[in-house]
Scaffold this active site. Structure first.
Site, PDB file in Angstrom:
ATOM      1  CB  SER A 136      -5.081  -3.756  -1.900  1.00  0.00           C
ATOM      2  OG  SER A 136      -6.334  -3.234  -2.292  1.00  0.00           O
ATOM      3  CE1 TYR A 150      -2.058  -1.591  -5.723  1.00  0.00           C
ATOM      4  CE2 TYR A 150      -4.417  -2.030  -5.544  1.00  0.00           C
ATOM      5  CZ  TYR A 150      -3.221  -1.618  -4.973  1.00  0.00           C
ATOM      6  OH  TYR A 150      -3.197  -1.243  -3.651  1.00  0.00           O
TER       7      TYR A 150
HETATM    8  N1  LIG Z   1      -4.483   4.456  -0.785  1.00  0.00           N
HETATM    9  C1  LIG Z   1      -5.287   3.421  -0.883  1.00  0.00           C
HETATM   10  O1  LIG Z   1      -6.512   3.584  -1.122  1.00  0.00           O
HETATM   11  C2  LIG Z   1      -4.756   2.027  -0.687  1.00  0.00           C
HETATM   12  C3  LIG Z   1      -5.700   0.981  -0.545  1.00  0.00           C
HETATM   13  C4  LIG Z   1      -5.237  -0.326  -0.374  1.00  0.00           C
HETATM   14  C5  LIG Z   1      -3.867  -0.584  -0.345  1.00  0.00           C
HETATM   15  N2  LIG Z   1      -2.986   0.438  -0.491  1.00  0.00           N
HETATM   16  C6  LIG Z   1      -1.559   0.099  -0.431  1.00  0.00           C
HETATM   17  O2  LIG Z   1      -0.941   0.818   0.627  1.00  0.00           O
HETATM   18  C7  LIG Z   1       0.463   0.957   0.359  1.00  0.00           C
HETATM   19  C8  LIG Z   1       0.862   2.417   0.577  1.00  0.00           C
HETATM   20  O3  LIG Z   1       0.180   3.220  -0.370  1.00  0.00           O
HETATM   21  P1  LIG Z   1      -0.307   4.699  -0.061  1.00  0.00           P
HETATM   22  O4  LIG Z   1      -1.772   4.726  -0.218  1.00  0.00           O
HETATM   23  O5  LIG Z   1       0.303   5.217   1.180  1.00  0.00           O
HETATM   24  O6  LIG Z   1       0.283   5.443  -1.358  1.00  0.00           O
HETATM   25  P2  LIG Z   1       1.345   6.640  -1.542  1.00  0.00           P
HETATM   26  O7  LIG Z   1       1.031   7.762  -0.616  1.00  0.00           O
HETATM   27  O8  LIG Z   1       1.387   6.882  -3.008  1.00  0.00           O
HETATM   28  O9  LIG Z   1       2.716   5.969  -1.060  1.00  0.00           O
HETATM   29  C9  LIG Z   1       3.350   4.992  -1.814  1.00  0.00           C
HETATM   30  C10 LIG Z   1       4.759   4.836  -1.262  1.00  0.00           C
HETATM   31  O10 LIG Z   1       5.421   3.795  -1.997  1.00  0.00           O
HETATM   32  C11 LIG Z   1       6.681   4.291  -2.389  1.00  0.00           C
HETATM   33  N3  LIG Z   1       7.151   3.646  -3.616  1.00  0.00           N
HETATM   34  C12 LIG Z   1       6.529   3.534  -4.806  1.00  0.00           C
HETATM   35  N4  LIG Z   1       7.343   2.940  -5.706  1.00  0.00           N
HETATM   36  C13 LIG Z   1       8.504   2.672  -5.051  1.00  0.00           C
HETATM   37  C14 LIG Z   1       9.747   2.096  -5.415  1.00  0.00           C
HETATM   38  N5  LIG Z   1       9.969   1.629  -6.659  1.00  0.00           N
HETATM   39  N6  LIG Z   1      10.736   2.008  -4.492  1.00  0.00           N
HETATM   40  C15 LIG Z   1      10.533   2.465  -3.231  1.00  0.00           C
HETATM   41  N7  LIG Z   1       9.382   3.010  -2.807  1.00  0.00           N
HETATM   42  C16 LIG Z   1       8.390   3.130  -3.724  1.00  0.00           C
HETATM   43  C17 LIG Z   1       6.507   5.787  -2.569  1.00  0.00           C
HETATM   44  O11 LIG Z   1       7.754   6.437  -2.370  1.00  0.00           O
HETATM   45  P3  LIG Z   1       8.672   7.082  -3.527  1.00  0.00           P
HETATM   46  O12 LIG Z   1       7.778   7.539  -4.628  1.00  0.00           O
HETATM   47  O13 LIG Z   1       9.380   8.188  -2.787  1.00  0.00           O
HETATM   48  O14 LIG Z   1       9.613   5.973  -3.918  1.00  0.00           O
HETATM   49  C18 LIG Z   1       5.572   6.107  -1.394  1.00  0.00           C
HETATM   50  O15 LIG Z   1       6.324   6.330  -0.232  1.00  0.00           O
HETATM   51  C19 LIG Z   1       0.667   0.471  -1.072  1.00  0.00           C
HETATM   52  O16 LIG Z   1       1.176  -0.842  -1.051  1.00  0.00           O
HETATM   53  C20 LIG Z   1      -0.750   0.493  -1.662  1.00  0.00           C
HETATM   54  O17 LIG Z   1      -0.899  -0.431  -2.709  1.00  0.00           O
HETATM   55  C21 LIG Z   1      -3.388   1.738  -0.650  1.00  0.00           C
END
Ligand SMILES: NC(=O)c1ccc[n+]([C@@H]2O[C@H](COP(=O)([O-])OP(=O)(O)OC[C@H]3O[C@@H](n4cnc5c(N)ncnc54)[C@H](OP(=O)(O)O)[C@@H]3O)[C@@H](O)[C@H]2O)c1
Length: 273
Positions: A136, A150
């Site tokens: 991130s 985080y």
């Molecule tokens: N959205 C933002 O603004 C943003 C910004 C910067 C970085 N990111 C990063 O981007 C990545 C993806 O996030 P996103 O925004 O797409 O969020 P999201 O839609 O909430 O997706 C998160 C994913 O991680 C999985 N996950 C969470 N805990 C897990 C576990 N213990 N085991 C296996 N899978 C797990 C969830 O699947 P299940 O719940 O089905 O397990 C889901 O598929 C993350 O690393 C996040 O930190 C996001």
């Protein structure tokens, strides 16, 4: 090149699901890991005829190893491993509990370590491979105090990745390690991190529109096609990084001033993730 085998963790939602669909459309074969099996199988059904869903909790080493084993069993090899699964929490440093810290460390840092350590022997045996760690912008510039733990954990992901890259560089130049740092992305992440928080642009930073999961997934596809050490997904990130490292104190003061007057919106929270 469109016949790679790509493992993606956290593929049941958001960025990981968008990435799976995009790669599937190009004819790549994807292996998807996350905990929610029904959602994961739905994404797999939309990600090419061969896509495989493997229910996986990335905080458990044995389950990450099983994800690797299932991928190799089905396709005979893995070319790219994307550590994308993640979660966050809305709490300032003083209020973080032991449970909060351990939970976020497990899902953000240990998951990457398990992914790396599971796939590396396979990549070394083949002499090639690509690890992509989705970090991130907050792992580079810690500008949101209520994302403290985080941000700290994403910084750890950046550092682990850089050290691994240096370890591999000399002996395994065809094993690549990339870090992708998104900014603000419209996914369920925000609701998971703080129920009721709504995604919106980071107004008082003078940045940044919200990116879609598809836009960020496209950047990850670019990185898979042309590996680089690090990539930001938002064009405004480089400027922010430069001004942060030029003078951390001045950056924080400026941020505090800009925050005044935005209190009240989402409890004064920026949406820079
Ligand atoms: N959205 C933002 O603004 C943003 C910004 C910067 C970085 N990111 C990063 O981007 C990545 C993806 O996030 P996103 O925004 O797409 O969020 P999201 O839609 O909430 O997706 C998160 C994913 O991680 C999985 N996950 C969470 N805990 C897990 C576990 N213990 N085991 C296996 N899978 C797990 C969830 O699947 P299940 O719940 O089905 O397990 C889901 O598929 C993350 O690393 C996040 O930190 C996001």
């Amino acid at each position: 090149m469109a016949d790679r085998v790509v493992v993606i963790t956290g593929a049941s939602s958001g960025i990981g699901a968008a990435l799976a669909r995009q790669l599937g459309k190009r004819g790549e074969r994807v292996v998807l890991g996350a905990r929610r099996g029904e959602l994961l199988r739905k994404v797999a059904a939309e990600s090419g005829p061969d896509a495989l869903a493997v229910v996986t909790d990335v905080t458990k080493r044995a389950e990450v190893e099983r994800l690797r084993d299932e991928a190799i069993k089905k396709f005979g090899r893995v070319d790219v491993w994307v550590n994308n699964a993640g979660s966050s929490i809305t709490r300032n440093t003083e209020a973080i509990t032991d449970e909060d810290a351990r939970m976020i460390f497990d899902v953000v840092v240990m998951s990457v370590l398990y992914g790396v350590q599971s796939i590396l022997p396979h990549f070394k045996a083949r002499g090639e491979g690509h690890i992509v760690n989705v970090s991130s912008f907050l792992g580079r510039v810690p500008l949101i105090p209520y994302r403290s733990i985080y941000s700290a954990c994403k910084s750890a992901v950046n550092v682990l990745s850089a050290n691994l890259r240096m370890d591999l560089g000399a002996s395994y130049p065809r094993i690549r390690v990339s870090v992708v740092m998104p900014g603000i992305v419209d996914t369920p992440y925000h609701e998971v991190a703080g129920p009721g928080l709504k995604v919106r642009a980071g107004g008082y930073l003078g940045t940044t529109r919200v990116e879609s999961a598809d836009e960020v997934a496209s950047k990850i596809v670019e990185v898979i096609d042309r590996p680089v050490a690090e990539a930001y997904t938002s064009p405004s990130s480089i400027g922010l990084v430069e001004s942060y490292f030029k003078d951390v104190g001045a950056f924080e003061e400026n941020l505090a001033k800009r925050r005044q007057g935005t209190e009240g919106d989402n409890q004064g929270r920026s949406q820079y993730r």
